[in-house]
Design a protein around this motif. Structure first.
Motif, PDB file in Angstrom:
ATOM      1  N   TYR A  39       0.829  -1.203   0.000  1.00  0.00           N
ATOM      2  CA  TYR A  39       0.000   0.000   0.000  1.00  0.00           C
ATOM      3  C   TYR A  39       0.860   1.247   0.000  1.00  0.00           C
ATOM      4  N   VAL A  40       0.241   2.323  -0.471  1.00  0.00           N
ATOM      5  CA  VAL A  40       0.766   3.683  -0.344  1.00  0.00           C
ATOM      6  C   VAL A  40      -0.367   4.501   0.246  1.00  0.00           C
ATOM      7  N   ARG A  41      -0.055   5.196   1.324  1.00  0.00           N
ATOM      8  CA  ARG A  41      -1.033   6.077   1.951  1.00  0.00           C
ATOM      9  C   ARG A  41      -0.549   7.504   1.809  1.00  0.00           C
ATOM     10  N   ILE A  42      -1.421   8.343   1.262  1.00  0.00           N
ATOM     11  CA  ILE A  42      -1.142   9.770   1.133  1.00  0.00           C
ATOM     12  C   ILE A  42      -2.301  10.493   1.799  1.00  0.00           C
ATOM     13  N   GLY A  43      -2.029  11.074   2.949  1.00  0.00           N
ATOM     14  CA  GLY A  43      -3.099  11.718   3.709  1.00  0.00           C
ATOM     15  C   GLY A  43      -4.136  10.693   4.126  1.00  0.00           C
TER      16      GLY A  43
ATOM     17  N   HIS B  87      -3.977   3.508  -1.310  1.00  0.00           N
ATOM     18  CA  HIS B  87      -4.011   2.697  -2.532  1.00  0.00           C
ATOM     19  C   HIS B  87      -3.381   1.351  -2.197  1.00  0.00           C
ATOM     20  N   VAL B  88      -4.111   0.264  -2.464  1.00  0.00           N
ATOM     21  CA  VAL B  88      -3.612  -1.077  -2.155  1.00  0.00           C
ATOM     22  C   VAL B  88      -3.485  -1.908  -3.426  1.00  0.00           C
ATOM     23  N   TRP B  89      -2.533  -2.835  -3.406  1.00  0.00           N
ATOM     24  CA  TRP B  89      -2.339  -3.848  -4.431  1.00  0.00           C
ATOM     25  C   TRP B  89      -2.397  -5.192  -3.726  1.00  0.00           C
ATOM     26  N   ILE B  90      -3.160  -6.121  -4.273  1.00  0.00           N
ATOM     27  CA  ILE B  90      -3.324  -7.444  -3.665  1.00  0.00           C
ATOM     28  C   ILE B  90      -2.986  -8.514  -4.685  1.00  0.00           C
ATOM     29  N   ASP B  91      -2.179  -9.482  -4.265  1.00  0.00           N
ATOM     30  CA  ASP B  91      -1.802 -10.635  -5.078  1.00  0.00           C
ATOM     31  C   ASP B  91      -2.035 -11.869  -4.219  1.00  0.00           C
TER      32      ASP B  91
END
Length: 131
Positions: free
Chosen positions: A28-32, A36-40
């Motif tokens: 994930y990337v968290r901005i404020g 945004h997550v990516w799952i595999d």
């Protein structure tokens, strides 16, 4: 930029205590307040999991919000369907909705993931968790 964070997490199938995975990776990337997550995921055996919900996203979400997820790859599913989409549900989970070939209405929390299912997806959702 006051609030930026990157990390990893381990998504799981809802209620699963006997499900086994080859892969259950998330990043994930968290901005404020936006995450945004990516799952595999690759499911070996579904076991006792509710195979329509993936849980354990990295942050608690804000409801009511209709955050969408893109399913970029899914195969070896347990149900036949015309289309699939996923959206943020509540707490920290993603629910799958199907346009099934047996029904004219969208169905949620059906048997989507099963033994041998591969799924790759990503999406955004809002959190108000503080860092």
């Amino acid at each position: 930029l006051d609030d930026y964070e990157e990390g990893t997490f381990s998504p799981t199938i809802y209620g699963a205590t006997t499900t086994t995975y080859t892969t259950n990776d998330g990043s994930y990337v968290r901005i404020g307040k936006m995450v945004h997550v990516w799952i595999d995921m690759h499911v070996n055996t579904i076991g006792d999991g509710n195979s329509g919900i993936i849980e354990n996203l990295p942050f608690q979400g804000v409801l009511p919000r209709w955050s969408s997820f893109i399913v970029s790859k899914i195969n070896s599913c347990a149900t036949s369907f015309n289309g699939i989409y996923a959206q943020f549900n509540n707490n920290n989970s993603v629910v799958f909705y199907l346009d099934t070939v047996i029904s004219t209405t969208n169905q949620n929390t059906q048997t989507v993931l099963g033994d041998g299912t591969d799924i790759h997806m990503s999406g955004w959702y809002e959190t108000n968790d503080t860092v």
